[in-house]
Scaffold this motif. Structure first.
Motif, PDB file in Angstrom:
ATOM      1  N   THR A 172     -13.134  -8.713   8.663  1.00  0.00           N
ATOM      2  CA  THR A 172     -12.825  -9.977   8.012  1.00  0.00           C
ATOM      3  C   THR A 172     -11.956  -9.711   6.795  1.00  0.00           C
ATOM      4  O   THR A 172     -12.126  -8.715   6.100  1.00  0.00           O
TER       5      THR A 172
ATOM      6  N   GLU B  90      -5.426  -6.882  -9.236  1.00  0.00           N
ATOM      7  CA  GLU B  90      -6.595  -7.174  -8.410  1.00  0.00           C
ATOM      8  C   GLU B  90      -6.193  -7.460  -6.977  1.00  0.00           C
ATOM      9  O   GLU B  90      -6.870  -7.073  -6.020  1.00  0.00           O
TER      10      GLU B  90
ATOM     11  N   ALA C 192      15.723   3.747  -7.643  1.00  0.00           N
ATOM     12  CA  ALA C 192      14.423   3.709  -6.979  1.00  0.00           C
ATOM     13  C   ALA C 192      13.489   2.756  -7.710  1.00  0.00           C
ATOM     14  O   ALA C 192      12.715   2.023  -7.102  1.00  0.00           O
TER      15      ALA C 192
ATOM     16  N   GLY D 268      12.136   0.089  -5.538  1.00  0.00           N
ATOM     17  CA  GLY D 268      10.756   0.436  -5.265  1.00  0.00           C
ATOM     18  C   GLY D 268       9.870  -0.739  -4.912  1.00  0.00           C
ATOM     19  O   GLY D 268       9.362  -0.827  -3.783  1.00  0.00           O
ATOM     20  N   PRO D 269       9.758  -1.668  -5.858  1.00  0.00           N
ATOM     21  CA  PRO D 269       8.851  -2.775  -5.595  1.00  0.00           C
ATOM     22  C   PRO D 269       9.278  -3.560  -4.341  1.00  0.00           C
ATOM     23  O   PRO D 269       8.450  -4.139  -3.657  1.00  0.00           O
ATOM     24  N   LEU D 270      10.567  -3.559  -4.031  1.00  0.00           N
ATOM     25  CA  LEU D 270      11.049  -4.334  -2.895  1.00  0.00           C
ATOM     26  C   LEU D 270      10.638  -3.679  -1.584  1.00  0.00           C
ATOM     27  O   LEU D 270      10.355  -4.352  -0.599  1.00  0.00           O
ATOM     28  N   LEU D 271      10.640  -2.330  -1.583  1.00  0.00           N
ATOM     29  CA  LEU D 271      10.376  -1.649  -0.332  1.00  0.00           C
ATOM     30  C   LEU D 271       8.927  -1.226  -0.182  1.00  0.00           C
ATOM     31  O   LEU D 271       8.553  -0.646   0.826  1.00  0.00           O
ATOM     32  N   ASP D 272       8.102  -1.485  -1.199  1.00  0.00           N
ATOM     33  CA  ASP D 272       6.684  -1.168  -1.034  1.00  0.00           C
ATOM     34  C   ASP D 272       6.099  -2.078   0.012  1.00  0.00           C
ATOM     35  O   ASP D 272       6.348  -3.295   0.009  1.00  0.00           O
ATOM     36  N   TYR D 273       5.360  -1.515   0.915  1.00  0.00           N
ATOM     37  CA  TYR D 273       4.786  -2.333   1.977  1.00  0.00           C
ATOM     38  C   TYR D 273       3.361  -2.734   1.617  1.00  0.00           C
ATOM     39  O   TYR D 273       2.525  -1.901   1.320  1.00  0.00           O
ATOM     40  N   LYS D 274       3.107  -4.027   1.613  1.00  0.00           N
ATOM     41  CA  LYS D 274       1.787  -4.530   1.289  1.00  0.00           C
ATOM     42  C   LYS D 274       1.120  -4.985   2.576  1.00  0.00           C
ATOM     43  O   LYS D 274       1.661  -5.821   3.304  1.00  0.00           O
ATOM     44  N   THR D 275      -0.079  -4.412   2.821  1.00  0.00           N
ATOM     45  CA  THR D 275      -0.790  -4.824   4.012  1.00  0.00           C
ATOM     46  C   THR D 275      -2.135  -5.424   3.615  1.00  0.00           C
ATOM     47  O   THR D 275      -2.775  -4.980   2.671  1.00  0.00           O
ATOM     48  N   GLU D 276      -2.575  -6.451   4.319  1.00  0.00           N
ATOM     49  CA  GLU D 276      -3.814  -7.126   3.965  1.00  0.00           C
ATOM     50  C   GLU D 276      -5.000  -6.188   4.100  1.00  0.00           C
ATOM     51  O   GLU D 276      -5.050  -5.383   5.024  1.00  0.00           O
ATOM     52  N   LYS D 277      -5.924  -6.344   3.196  1.00  0.00           N
ATOM     53  CA  LYS D 277      -7.129  -5.542   3.269  1.00  0.00           C
ATOM     54  C   LYS D 277      -8.180  -6.311   4.059  1.00  0.00           C
ATOM     55  O   LYS D 277      -8.286  -7.536   3.966  1.00  0.00           O
ATOM     56  N   PHE D 278      -8.947  -5.568   4.846  1.00  0.00           N
ATOM     57  CA  PHE D 278     -10.025  -6.163   5.613  1.00  0.00           C
ATOM     58  C   PHE D 278     -11.329  -5.485   5.262  1.00  0.00           C
ATOM     59  O   PHE D 278     -11.349  -4.292   4.933  1.00  0.00           O
TER      60      PHE D 278
ATOM     61  N   ALA E 180     -12.670 -10.681  -9.393  1.00  0.00           N
ATOM     62  CA  ALA E 180     -11.575 -10.115 -10.185  1.00  0.00           C
ATOM     63  C   ALA E 180     -11.990 -10.250 -11.634  1.00  0.00           C
ATOM     64  O   ALA E 180     -11.973 -11.342 -12.210  1.00  0.00           O
TER      65      ALA E 180
ATOM     66  N   PRO F 110     -11.710  -9.503 -15.765  1.00  0.00           N
ATOM     67  CA  PRO F 110     -10.713  -9.117 -16.765  1.00  0.00           C
ATOM     68  C   PRO F 110     -11.102  -7.772 -17.373  1.00  0.00           C
ATOM     69  O   PRO F 110     -12.293  -7.423 -17.404  1.00  0.00           O
ATOM     70  N   PRO F 111     -10.128  -6.948 -17.907  1.00  0.00           N
ATOM     71  CA  PRO F 111     -10.444  -5.611 -18.452  1.00  0.00           C
ATOM     72  C   PRO F 111     -11.222  -5.729 -19.769  1.00  0.00           C
ATOM     73  O   PRO F 111     -11.063  -6.717 -20.493  1.00  0.00           O
TER      74      PRO F 111
ATOM     75  N   ALA G 194      -3.455  -4.136   0.285  1.00  0.00           N
ATOM     76  CA  ALA G 194      -3.358  -2.724  -0.080  1.00  0.00           C
ATOM     77  C   ALA G 194      -1.889  -2.430  -0.285  1.00  0.00           C
ATOM     78  O   ALA G 194      -1.057  -2.648   0.604  1.00  0.00           O
TER      79      ALA G 194
ATOM     80  N   LYS H 190      -7.087   0.072   4.472  1.00  0.00           N
ATOM     81  CA  LYS H 190      -6.977  -1.310   4.930  1.00  0.00           C
ATOM     82  C   LYS H 190      -8.347  -1.873   5.290  1.00  0.00           C
ATOM     83  O   LYS H 190      -8.702  -2.984   4.907  1.00  0.00           O
TER      84      LYS H 190
END
Lengths: 399, 399, 399
Positions: free
Chosen positions: A20, A365, B9, B13-23, B370, B372-373, C24, C366
């Motif tokens: 999930t 986060e 870079a 950098g931020p453009l090519l970073d791949y973000k994948t959903e966490k499960f 989430a 706060p610090p 992630a 992930k």
């Protein structure tokens, strides 16, 4: 320990593990409120616009099978300037007589009786027929937009005009229109339009006429959208005026009127609620055509009577749409509408990550860094750093 | 250390970073099994219903260009009560003669010969024409649904009835229908319907007739859906019976039959599989119209022969749809169906978070807070608490 | 401390908490680059194909209300082998004369004058009429595809053929077609097609004729797609040649031509850009029908003149589509296209989790395991193990 059952579990395990999505639960009331408002807006659009106004939960049939039968009724007396008065009834003024969805009502005419094949002067209203001398008329060529083939001679048509002599139906037609429509009483004629629509998808048929056993009902009633909506008998003058013209103006040179019958049936309601709407649009302000009747006289000569008929052409077209509740269209409309919820989430994410005060925190986060694993040495070094920090902390405490 | 390459870079950098959903990977076999079953159901719906039954992978053309030409054939002898017998052939009984998609076959008629313009008594079957004395007939007004203009006199029609005298075509029509249809043999006439459909989207044309060089094929064959599906010759009686009526009943007062030709072509199969289906629907049980022929006699008098024709009107309409595999419709149908997988996920999430025994745990795993610090003091205090816990544990161990 | 406000917050709290998906953040530049390229491809498809080529941002109306009026003009002289020359004009050769969307132009004919009801030999071209002796002709039966009812006698038609005697219109038609079309000059006739389309969804009407006050414009112009696109006057020969045939070949036995008028209007541009396109398709290479005129001679005998007319049938059909920018179609097209971005994510996830070198690591990042909480004893044991690890580490450091 790998047992047979354990082996099966080992195979099925990954397949049956439920994954999930993880969410970061922020306590950000502002963005939360914005999110709920956007969700309410989408829900309002789906329920209000897609479902209630556009009836998106319905299956539709927009191509019904249509049948139209018409009947013109009335009598009118014509008094041409140079002929006896004559009564015209439906068999005379309605062309074609079969009562189809395109019909023509004669309102004015020019009659040229007893034309025979022979030679005579062309009409002076034809440009290519005007001449001064024989050489202007090239023999054997048809007169452009004229009435016959030139014989090569230029003859007198009357005291003022000379035209080419032609071979054709003689004498030629005198193109002068009567100053008033000859069948002016046609404005009181009635047109009965019997129309049936059949929406095959729902196996639903409806006609526009009252289901009655009284054979005189349609002989006495007239259409009214409130009092007699099921009596599709229309007076010609009413139809012409609904199209924005006066009968007198249209009857002189003829015209063309489109009669539109529109059905919009919601089959979730009783069938009686489904009534057609009639509208009349003026298409053209001139309409005429020529037709001929052929005769043999007692001397076996073939002759014809040419009629140039002016009148009103009625073009009846039927369009319809029916809708009925269907589970699949309802689910698809609901799903398509709900998909807009994704837009709400995108907008709120944008606000959270770029506009909010604590945007940086929320960014960290939301996007957790995926770090590659370190070797044992690095792990020990980290533990040592952790232990030193702890030792320092303990010392401070003991001191 | 920022080098030029490092600067690039830093930008990319931020453009090519791949973000994948966490499960969150739960080991909940029950919900996992439910999820897989729902996914199988969606897949079954997509492949079974959308693809196989509804042919969702096909591009469709539902508006073909259509052409219809018809021809009626046959002969019939009519024996009116007060006239000699007469043979009717196709030129006589088929109106209009051109062979369009709406045609009319005469089965019964009332003929009124030698009508001339003059004065005579109105027909007693017209309600507005009945009178007792002259004042009942207002001069100059047309008889409502009648045959002429009132002259103002009330005259005897016959020994039993008195009607208004009218100016019009005289004598008026005797509206009494023969007791049996005069062209009863019309039931054996044949109607040949030649129909071509052209699906422009696929540049595909098909006709409903056999491609043959034998000029006598269509003169001898008759339509049969199995043995001769490409011979569109129909017997009139068969069509009327297919519409649910008997020919004799319909021929007396006339009627209206809709002939529907439906094409449903799957162009992924050979073209020969694409055959039309014919159906016959009864639209109306009465149909008639009046038509007139005009004559001049030797004394130059204009007269007409009025025919009130009863018969069967055939309204041929053609509808068609063709489908052919297309990569874009296939992708769109697949995507739209697969989108339902989202519903499966929503349902399983609901079960996991609200119905399962360990729902609370899964809730905490799914929705991470989430926070706060905190400042350095709070960090030290936390480390101290952590150290104390550890010290206590160590003491226990050493003791 | 629970205050009333605090109670309200406690209720609203969970509702207004904003939950955002966790991601992630991998530093995997390769997969990131692949992801951006796929996203660009989807965007290119949406903007390029869906929006620019298919005009997906437009609302469409594909069912306009259509009106067609036609007029044939011209003259031709026919010289049948056994008759005097005769001029045919529009009233003679155009059937029906009203100028509808289906019209017929006579190019050839067989005339059988002065037929009367009586007995005569059947035509030898009818198969069922051929006989050797009386018994071949069963009395009372109609001749199959013939001209009358058999009287039971077999008589001589001419010196070479014997046929059944029939009761019907006599003499029968001589089915021999002239070797050249009798109205060959019909190729120079002109057809004027006046067409109006009305897209009701956008309340937009357009006609195909030039808006002009010059009454002679349409008498002198001819259609040209570049120089006179608003002059819908077509020469018959040009239309036949555009359909791929020669006029002479089609005029002999007749034929059928479909005239298609197609409108494709982009209403985001000025209305003047919206012009129809004309195309001509040959439907059939034979077309004929029989029609009769009826006469009474001075002896009150009824007779008819039978015409078997061959010619070209023009079937004018109009199809149209109009599009105009609409915010809802634009949003739906955009959304439907953007939904393909999900495919890009699925592909990149597959690459990341199955093909990449560090796939295992990414898998663990992930899919975080959701572990159930342990009891206090287990927590202490874990702390002890943690402390021992730390102690070992410290010892190593101190040594």
């Amino acid at each position: 320990m790998a047992t047979p059952a354990g082996g099966g579990a080992a195979l099925c395990g990954p397949l049956l593990d439920y994954k999930t999505e993880k969410f970061a639960l922020t306590r950000n009331r502002r963005v939360g409120l914005l999110h709920r408002l956007l969700q309410l807006a989408v829900l309002g659009y789906v329920l209000g616009w897609v479902f209630v106004v556009r009836r998106g939960y319905q299956d539709t049939d927009a191509a019904p099978r249509v049948s139209v039968v018409t009947k013109l009724k009335g009598v009118s007396v014509s008094r041409p300037e140079d002929a006896r008065r004559r009564l015209w009834d439906a068999a005379d003024f309605s062309r074609p007589p079969q009562g189809e969805n395109v019909l023509f009502l004669v309102t004015n005419f020019i009659v040229t009786d007893r034309q025979v094949q022979g030679t005579c002067p062309e009409s002076p209203s034809v440009l290519d027929g005007i001449c001064m001398e024989d050489v202007d008329c090239s023999v054997g060529n048809p007169v452009v937009h004229g009435n016959g083939i030139k014989t090569g001679r230029c003859v007198m048509f009357n005291s003022t005009h000379s035209t080419c002599e032609i071979f054709g139906w003689c004498p030629v037609e005198n193109d002068t229109l009567p100053r008033k429509p000859l069948l002016a009483e046609a404005e009181n004629f009635t047109l009965f339009i019997k129309n049936t629509v059949n929406f095959t998808k729902f196996n639903f048929s409806k006609g526009n006429t009252l289901q009655t056993n009284d054979p005189t009902y349609f002989k006495t009633c007239m259409y009214d959208p409130f009092f007699s909506p099921s009596c599709p008998v229309f007076r010609i003058r009413d139809m012409v005026e609904a199209a924005g013209e006066t009968f007198g103006a249209l009857a002189l040179m003829g015209g063309s009127i489109s009669v539109r019958i529109e059905w919009d049936c919601d089959l979730d309601w009783p069938a009686a609620h489904c009534q057609p709407r009639y509208s009349f649009i003026l298409l053209d302000r001139r309409y005429n055509f020529r037709t001929a009747s052929y005769y043999w006289d007692s001397k076996r000569q073939h002759y014809r009577s040419l009629l140039k008929l002016y009148g009103i052409r009625f073009d009846i077209s039927v369009h319809g749409q029916a809708g009925k509740f269907g589970i699949i269209p309802a689910a698809v409309s609901f799903g398509t509408g709900i998909a807009f919820l994704g837009t709400a989430t995108i907008i709120c994410d944008m606000v959270l990550l770029y506009l909010d005060a604590k945007a940086d925190l929320y960014w960290k986060e939301k996007f957790e860094e995926a770090k590659p694993p370190k070797g044992k040495k690095a792990a020990a070094a980290e533990a040592q750093r952790a232990g030193q920090d702890l030792g320092d902390a303990q010392q401070c405490a003991l001191e």
